[in-house]
Write a protein that holds these residues in place. Sequence first.
Motif, PDB file in Angstrom:
ATOM      1  N   LEU A 189       0.431  -1.300   0.262  1.00  0.00           N
ATOM      2  CA  LEU A 189       0.134   0.212  -0.283  1.00  0.00           C
ATOM      3  C   LEU A 189       1.053   1.874  -0.196  1.00  0.00           C
ATOM      4  O   LEU A 189       0.133   2.563  -0.691  1.00  0.00           O
ATOM      5  N   VAL A 190       1.868   1.478   1.029  1.00  0.00           N
ATOM      6  CA  VAL A 190       2.793   2.445   1.004  1.00  0.00           C
ATOM      7  C   VAL A 190       3.354   2.969  -0.798  1.00  0.00           C
ATOM      8  O   VAL A 190       3.746   3.986  -0.857  1.00  0.00           O
ATOM      9  N   PHE A 191       4.126   1.474  -1.016  1.00  0.00           N
ATOM     10  CA  PHE A 191       4.957   1.436  -2.246  1.00  0.00           C
ATOM     11  C   PHE A 191       4.106   2.185  -3.016  1.00  0.00           C
ATOM     12  O   PHE A 191       4.086   3.266  -4.178  1.00  0.00           O
ATOM     13  N   GLY A 192       2.488   1.569  -3.355  1.00  0.00           N
ATOM     14  CA  GLY A 192       1.512   1.344  -4.502  1.00  0.00           C
ATOM     15  C   GLY A 192       1.479   2.891  -4.386  1.00  0.00           C
ATOM     16  O   GLY A 192       1.542   3.769  -5.867  1.00  0.00           O
ATOM     17  N   VAL A 193       1.132   3.594  -3.516  1.00  0.00           N
ATOM     18  CA  VAL A 193       0.750   4.845  -3.146  1.00  0.00           C
ATOM     19  C   VAL A 193       2.176   6.051  -3.549  1.00  0.00           C
ATOM     20  O   VAL A 193       1.882   7.060  -4.158  1.00  0.00           O
ATOM     21  N   ALA A 194       3.215   5.907  -3.268  1.00  0.00           N
ATOM     22  CA  ALA A 194       4.161   6.442  -3.339  1.00  0.00           C
ATOM     23  C   ALA A 194       4.563   6.255  -4.679  1.00  0.00           C
ATOM     24  O   ALA A 194       5.461   7.813  -5.245  1.00  0.00           O
ATOM     25  N   ALA A 195       4.441   5.605  -5.563  1.00  0.00           N
ATOM     26  CA  ALA A 195       4.868   4.777  -6.806  1.00  0.00           C
ATOM     27  C   ALA A 195       3.893   5.681  -8.170  1.00  0.00           C
ATOM     28  O   ALA A 195       4.388   6.456  -8.677  1.00  0.00           O
ATOM     29  N   ALA A 196       2.785   5.370  -7.133  1.00  0.00           N
ATOM     30  CA  ALA A 196       1.548   5.607  -8.364  1.00  0.00           C
ATOM     31  C   ALA A 196       1.747   7.898  -8.399  1.00  0.00           C
ATOM     32  O   ALA A 196       1.807   8.465  -9.590  1.00  0.00           O
ATOM     33  N   TRP A 197       2.134   8.154  -7.430  1.00  0.00           N
ATOM     34  CA  TRP A 197       2.222   9.823  -7.004  1.00  0.00           C
ATOM     35  C   TRP A 197       3.184  10.345  -7.448  1.00  0.00           C
ATOM     36  O   TRP A 197       2.918  11.322  -8.750  1.00  0.00           O
ATOM     37  N   ALA A 198       4.130   9.218  -7.753  1.00  0.00           N
ATOM     38  CA  ALA A 198       5.837  10.498  -8.510  1.00  0.00           C
ATOM     39  C   ALA A 198       5.239  10.360 -10.419  1.00  0.00           C
ATOM     40  O   ALA A 198       5.684  10.956 -10.662  1.00  0.00           O
ATOM     41  N   ILE A 199       4.544   8.954 -10.325  1.00  0.00           N
ATOM     42  CA  ILE A 199       5.313   8.600 -11.294  1.00  0.00           C
ATOM     43  C   ILE A 199       4.038   9.370 -12.549  1.00  0.00           C
ATOM     44  O   ILE A 199       4.352   9.763 -13.899  1.00  0.00           O
ATOM     45  N   ALA A 200       2.860   9.551 -11.819  1.00  0.00           N
ATOM     46  CA  ALA A 200       1.885  10.575 -12.338  1.00  0.00           C
ATOM     47  C   ALA A 200       2.141  12.166 -12.026  1.00  0.00           C
ATOM     48  O   ALA A 200       1.176  12.287 -12.750  1.00  0.00           O
ATOM     49  N   LYS A 201       2.871  12.289 -10.908  1.00  0.00           N
ATOM     50  CA  LYS A 201       2.192  14.085 -11.524  1.00  0.00           C
ATOM     51  C   LYS A 201       3.537  14.422 -11.102  1.00  0.00           C
ATOM     52  O   LYS A 201       3.475  15.844 -10.977  1.00  0.00           O
ATOM     53  N   PHE A 202       4.402  13.696 -11.460  1.00  0.00           N
ATOM     54  CA  PHE A 202       5.849  14.681 -11.405  1.00  0.00           C
ATOM     55  C   PHE A 202       7.051  13.736 -13.010  1.00  0.00           C
ATOM     56  O   PHE A 202       6.291  12.625 -12.963  1.00  0.00           O
ATOM     57  N   ASP A 203       8.114  14.338 -13.488  1.00  0.00           N
ATOM     58  CA  ASP A 203       8.836  13.830 -14.422  1.00  0.00           C
ATOM     59  C   ASP A 203      10.092  14.192 -13.909  1.00  0.00           C
ATOM     60  O   ASP A 203      10.544  14.451 -13.122  1.00  0.00           O
ATOM     61  N   PHE A 204      10.309  12.676 -14.148  1.00  0.00           N
ATOM     62  CA  PHE A 204      11.903  12.633 -12.996  1.00  0.00           C
ATOM     63  C   PHE A 204      13.149  11.430 -14.480  1.00  0.00           C
ATOM     64  O   PHE A 204      12.030  10.350 -15.067  1.00  0.00           O
ATOM     65  N   ARG A 205      13.924  11.486 -14.233  1.00  0.00           N
ATOM     66  CA  ARG A 205      14.875  10.441 -14.920  1.00  0.00           C
ATOM     67  C   ARG A 205      14.715   9.403 -14.107  1.00  0.00           C
ATOM     68  O   ARG A 205      14.325   9.058 -12.638  1.00  0.00           O
ATOM     69  N   GLY A 206      14.869   8.267 -15.161  1.00  0.00           N
ATOM     70  CA  GLY A 206      14.520   7.264 -15.008  1.00  0.00           C
ATOM     71  C   GLY A 206      12.771   6.465 -14.354  1.00  0.00           C
ATOM     72  O   GLY A 206      13.486   5.520 -14.140  1.00  0.00           O
ATOM     73  N   LYS A 207      12.529   7.337 -14.673  1.00  0.00           N
ATOM     74  CA  LYS A 207      10.700   7.223 -14.460  1.00  0.00           C
ATOM     75  C   LYS A 207      10.253   5.644 -15.540  1.00  0.00           C
ATOM     76  O   LYS A 207       9.673   4.918 -14.698  1.00  0.00           O
ATOM     77  N   SER A 208      10.581   5.346 -16.903  1.00  0.00           N
ATOM     78  CA  SER A 208       9.886   4.396 -16.971  1.00  0.00           C
ATOM     79  C   SER A 208      10.910   3.115 -16.916  1.00  0.00           C
ATOM     80  O   SER A 208      10.612   2.251 -16.587  1.00  0.00           O
ATOM     81  N   VAL A 209      12.076   3.092 -16.150  1.00  0.00           N
ATOM     82  CA  VAL A 209      12.513   2.421 -15.363  1.00  0.00           C
ATOM     83  C   VAL A 209      11.684   1.658 -14.551  1.00  0.00           C
ATOM     84  O   VAL A 209      11.414   0.510 -14.125  1.00  0.00           O
ATOM     85  N   LEU A 210      11.445   2.836 -13.053  1.00  0.00           N
ATOM     86  CA  LEU A 210      10.861   2.300 -12.105  1.00  0.00           C
ATOM     87  C   LEU A 210       9.575   1.655 -12.632  1.00  0.00           C
ATOM     88  O   LEU A 210       8.338   0.856 -12.051  1.00  0.00           O
ATOM     89  N   ILE A 211       8.729   2.155 -13.882  1.00  0.00           N
ATOM     90  CA  ILE A 211       6.998   1.543 -14.346  1.00  0.00           C
ATOM     91  C   ILE A 211       7.692   0.154 -14.705  1.00  0.00           C
ATOM     92  O   ILE A 211       6.547  -1.073 -14.867  1.00  0.00           O
ATOM     93  N   THR A 212       8.849   0.033 -15.391  1.00  0.00           N
ATOM     94  CA  THR A 212       9.172  -1.060 -16.021  1.00  0.00           C
ATOM     95  C   THR A 212       9.750  -2.218 -14.529  1.00  0.00           C
ATOM     96  O   THR A 212       8.800  -3.089 -14.445  1.00  0.00           O
ATOM     97  N   LEU A 213       9.633  -2.030 -13.544  1.00  0.00           N
ATOM     98  CA  LEU A 213      10.289  -2.515 -12.561  1.00  0.00           C
ATOM     99  C   LEU A 213       8.985  -3.127 -12.012  1.00  0.00           C
ATOM    100  O   LEU A 213       8.815  -3.894 -10.954  1.00  0.00           O
ATOM    101  N   ILE A 214       7.672  -2.377 -11.809  1.00  0.00           N
ATOM    102  CA  ILE A 214       6.654  -2.011 -11.478  1.00  0.00           C
ATOM    103  C   ILE A 214       6.095  -3.725 -12.129  1.00  0.00           C
ATOM    104  O   ILE A 214       4.942  -4.880 -10.969  1.00  0.00           O
ATOM    105  N   ASP A 215       6.375  -3.661 -12.881  1.00  0.00           N
ATOM    106  CA  ASP A 215       5.286  -4.815 -14.018  1.00  0.00           C
ATOM    107  C   ASP A 215       6.370  -6.184 -13.654  1.00  0.00           C
ATOM    108  O   ASP A 215       5.347  -6.587 -14.603  1.00  0.00           O
ATOM    109  N   LEU A 216       7.009  -6.435 -13.015  1.00  0.00           N
ATOM    110  CA  LEU A 216       7.898  -7.200 -13.449  1.00  0.00           C
ATOM    111  C   LEU A 216       7.850  -8.129 -12.974  1.00  0.00           C
ATOM    112  O   LEU A 216       7.652 -10.027 -13.331  1.00  0.00           O
ATOM    113  N   PRO A 217       7.082  -8.324 -11.857  1.00  0.00           N
ATOM    114  CA  PRO A 217       6.104  -9.571 -11.072  1.00  0.00           C
ATOM    115  C   PRO A 217       4.927 -10.235 -11.846  1.00  0.00           C
ATOM    116  O   PRO A 217       5.005 -11.601 -11.739  1.00  0.00           O
ATOM    117  N   PHE A 218       5.193  -9.496 -13.326  1.00  0.00           N
ATOM    118  CA  PHE A 218       3.636  -9.590 -14.084  1.00  0.00           C
ATOM    119  C   PHE A 218       3.734 -10.841 -15.170  1.00  0.00           C
ATOM    120  O   PHE A 218       3.879 -11.442 -15.666  1.00  0.00           O
TER     121      PHE A 218
END
Length: 306
Positions: free
Chosen positions: A97-126
Amino acid sequence: MSSVLPVSPVPLGAALPRPAAARRKKAQARQRWINALLAGVALLFLTLFLFVPLVSVFVQAFAKGVDVYLDAITHPDALAAVKLTLLAAVISVPLNLVFGVAAAWAIAKFDFRGKSVLITLIDLPFSVSPVIAGLIYVLVFGLQGWLGPWLRDHDLKIIFAVPGIVLATVFVTFPFVARELIPLMQAQGKEQEEAALVLGASGWQTFWHVTVPNVKWALLYGVILCNARAMGEFGAVSVVSGHIRSQTNTMPLHIEILYNEYQFAAAFAVASLLAGLALVTLVLKALVERRVKAELRAQQAAEAGA
């Protein structure tokens, strides 16, 4: 000279010519038959592959009577499995819950280097098999793994112990909350947060009073799915648990052991607990979806009235 008679257009709303009306009725009848056929196929599929197995679980669970059923679910090994399953869920769900909210907030509200890498890592368990994930933990934390000698020297045990089960459960479940929140937060944009900041709200005030209320139902939906997967996980947990009775067996692992020992009534009795959990999850999921649709309709009605 032959005069050309003007053709008067068919008034709007007038009856169509008979051949056109007949073709339209035939097309509508064909569409109804197609819809009925697709609905029948879907209902038949659900009946054969969902309803019948679900009913058979409860039938087999009570096949030898209520006393056998109660003895199976109150057996010390079964109670230990239930407690360990709940413990893994209680730890992994809040972390996700904590990780999901933090990751979603960072990805949806901010632009930063490594954003695509973070999205890929979130989908890794799938994309990675849970069994492979369990093997990775064994290679890292096992006795012969990278950190095995250090863990042994400090009397720390992760593999074939509760910490390994929790780690495996966290890994296979952490995409669920983030994946529910990211599309919604991206669709909502960040105008409301920016307006709150302009009006003098702090970052935490903006988060708690603007961001969280806008995503509360998607957040609850993700938590429900995360909890269901945490309690029903088998592959990764099976690799790191060691199948030690009353110590590292979760409910799915305990069901497997009972079934392999030909204790079918006891296996189905414990399986009925997981099946009941699945039914509760479906009911909660349906209630949340209905509430989300109601809020969307109210929001659309308010926007149309404005």
